[in-house]
Design an enzyme around this catalytic site. Structure first.
Site, mmCIF file in Angstrom:
data_model
loop_
_atom_site.group_PDB
_atom_site.id
_atom_site.type_symbol
_atom_site.label_atom_id
_atom_site.label_comp_id
_atom_site.label_asym_id
_atom_site.label_seq_id
_atom_site.Cartn_x
_atom_site.Cartn_y
_atom_site.Cartn_z
ATOM 1 N N LYS A 101 7.878 -6.890 3.671
ATOM 2 C CA LYS A 101 8.515 -5.612 3.879
ATOM 3 C C LYS A 101 8.504 -5.793 5.443
ATOM 4 C CE LYS A 101 7.868 -2.367 0.860
ATOM 5 N NZ LYS A 101 9.356 -2.814 -0.239
ATOM 6 N N ARG A 185 23.450 3.516 -11.199
ATOM 7 C CA ARG A 185 24.300 4.304 -11.439
ATOM 8 C C ARG A 185 25.148 5.001 -10.723
ATOM 9 N NH1 ARG A 185 25.134 6.223 -16.861
ATOM 10 N NH2 ARG A 185 23.258 6.233 -18.078
ATOM 11 N N GLY A 234 10.153 3.376 -8.132
ATOM 12 C CA GLY A 234 9.666 4.745 -8.937
ATOM 13 C C GLY A 234 9.908 4.596 -10.495
#
Lengths: 312, 202
Positions: A101, A185, A234
């Site tokens: 990262k 979504r 998560g």
């Protein structure tokens, strides 16, 4: 785009071998590695030992970072690129691809990671942003980049900057999959809506998404992003992995969810199985048994810092 | 014809699109029962250590090995080439291969991702000019058995090194024809499926 020759160090080609046409760092080469990671699990690791556990459990790649997101939340302070020694120790410990990262906009951290030979740079909201307006110009690099997105416009802006892989941001370090589901979504739903638009409406979509019209037109034609779409943020259980795969993610990143659980090796292995067999509830039931304690989760409303709000 | 694609992990969708384009019926294979009725098998690119582990846990390893020993045509790209080989020189100790083609292979032979490349490649038996070959952290063939036809090579450290090989009904490529929009190697593979793929591969 940065294209450079990559000939052999010595000797001249013979027979059918010809190096004259070799080019590295094309979009196809950069996106190609992401295509190869499909259906797999990329695991956050903080040292060589964890990297070996991840590889042994079937990870397709590991993400090197100094602290997993759950610890970044707990300890606070500025989160930065890992110590190069740590990245190199992880590279030396495994044969699978190693990602690392860099802070949003911190193109020098990215240059350092490229020099270390990491296989992907994650320009990540999990670290403290270095630039409040600009992301890294990723076309200037040979190493491919993965970037997070919460919606289609953000995904297309990152792709226009050169990202070769998009992941949902989710809300890292929470063990709560709800934000990853929201982002997936949103991205996939808007892709479906764009494919229904007529050619005039695509200009309106580009304006609304704040994204280049050429990319919007490409999506209208193909019905998918021009780069793979993975899910992150998560995920803590095999069922979480299968959920996002059924929703349309093409692979998963698992951060704190593995090494903050009571039996990381077992849980890692179970999440790998679940990501492959995501449409088989019988196998999901089997691999979900007796995994020990998952990481402690957090409600999104109670968070002091929303990592997914970083990035523009 | 029904062509299975090993779908445990990797770029399964790209192979499926190519096969469908060429008029075959692609079947994703994740469980032993999905092998029934397939005429051939594609082993895609991906992470060979992951696929090797999932081949064991899914119970697919032995039935696929049996079908390959019985002469089922197979086409492996990149990680698929590693899985079909007899030996992986730098794999994990627990990594198993099918031994369907007499090759010793070396993983990540060109280096890390920044060294991945594409180039034009002349392939024997593929007519119409060179193929565009995309090599992603690609393996190479370190040693090919006597019964193996080498169809293409690239220079590694100046030495021509095999990257497309065939033995009987088993075809392997170190690169990814499924990523480059050139279906000629898939056509070569399918032409072998039509002709039966009878008899043992070795």
């Amino acid at each position: 785009m940065n294209e450079r020759g990559n000939g052999p160090r010595s000797g001249s080609p013979t027979g059918q071998a010809s190096d004259d046409s070799r080019v590295t760092a094309t979009s196809r080469v950069k996106r190609g590695l992401a295509e190869m990671l499909r259906g797999g699990v990329i695991m956050d690791v903080v040292d060589a030992e964890q990297a070996k556990v991840a590889e042994g459990a079937g990870a397709v790649s590991v993400m090197a970072l100094e602290r997993v997101p759950a610890d970044i939340r707990r300890h606070g302070g500025v989160a930065r690129m890992s110590d190069p020694a740590l990245v190199q120790a992880i590279q030396g410990a495994v044969t699978i691809p190693v990602m690392a990262k860099a802070r949003i906009g911190h193109f020098v951290e990215a240059q350092i990671l490229e020099a270390l030979g990491v296989d992907y740079v994650d320009e990540s909201e999990v670290l403290t942003p270095a630039d409040e307006a600009h992301h890294v110009d990723k076309w200037a690099f040979s190493v491919p980049f993965v970037c997070g997105a919460t919606n289609l416009g953000e995904a297309l802006r990152r792709i226009s900057e050169g990202a070769a892989l998009i992941r949902s941001k989710g809300e890292a370090g929470t063990g709560n999959v709800v934000e990853a589901v929201r982002h997936l979504r949103s991205i996939l739903g808007d892709i479906r809506r764009v494919t229904q638009a007529d050619s005039a409406e695509l200009y309106g979509w580009a304006k609304q998404l704040q994204a280049p019209v050429a990319l919007v037109q490409e999506i209208a034609e193909t019905g998918r992003l021009p780069v793979p779409l993975f899910c992150a943020g998560g995920l803590a259980t095999p069922a979480d992995a299968a959920l996002v795969m059924q929703l349309g993610a093409e692979a998963v990143f698992v951060g704190s969810g593995i090494f903050k659980s009571s039996d990381p090796s077992r849980r890692a292995r179970a999440i790998v199985e679940a990501t492959t067999h995501y449409r088989r509830p019988d196998i999901l039931a089997e691999v979900s048994r007796d995994l020990g304690e998952p990481m402690m989760g957090s409600e999104i409303d109670g968070l002091e810092v929303r990592l997914s709000e970083r990035g523009w | 014809m029904k062509v299975g694609i090993l779908a445990l992990q990797g770029d399964v969708g790209e192979h499926a699109r190519v096969l469908a384009d060429l008029g075959a019926d692609p079947i994703e294979v994740r469980a032993p029962e999905e092998l029934a009725g397939i005429d051939a098998l594609v082993l895609p690119g991906g992470e060979s250590t992951t696929m090797s582990m999932l081949l064991e846990s899914s119970g697919l390893f032995d039935p696929i090995a049996d079908r390959l020993a019985g002469g089922m045509p197979a086409f492996g790209t990149c990680a698929g080439m590693i899985l079909l080989a007899t030996e992986v020189l730098d794999g994990r100790r627990d990594q198993r291969c099918f031994g369907a083609i007499e090759l010793s292979v070396r993983r990540n032979a060109f280096g890390r991702q920044v060294d991945s490349f594409e180039s034009d490649l002349d392939v024997s038996d593929v007519v119409g000019g060179p193929m565009r070959a995309v090599f992603i952290r690609a393996p190479v063939v370190a040693l090919a058995g006597e019964g193996v036809d080498v169809l293409a090579t690239v220079a590694v450290g100046g030495a021509p090194t095999p990257v497309v090989c065939r033995q009987g009904s088993v075809l392997v490529a170190a690169f990814h024809p499924e990523l480059a929009g050139d279906w000629r190697l898939h056509e070569l593979f399918l032409s072998n499926v039509g002709s039966g793929g009878d008899g043992p591969a070795r």
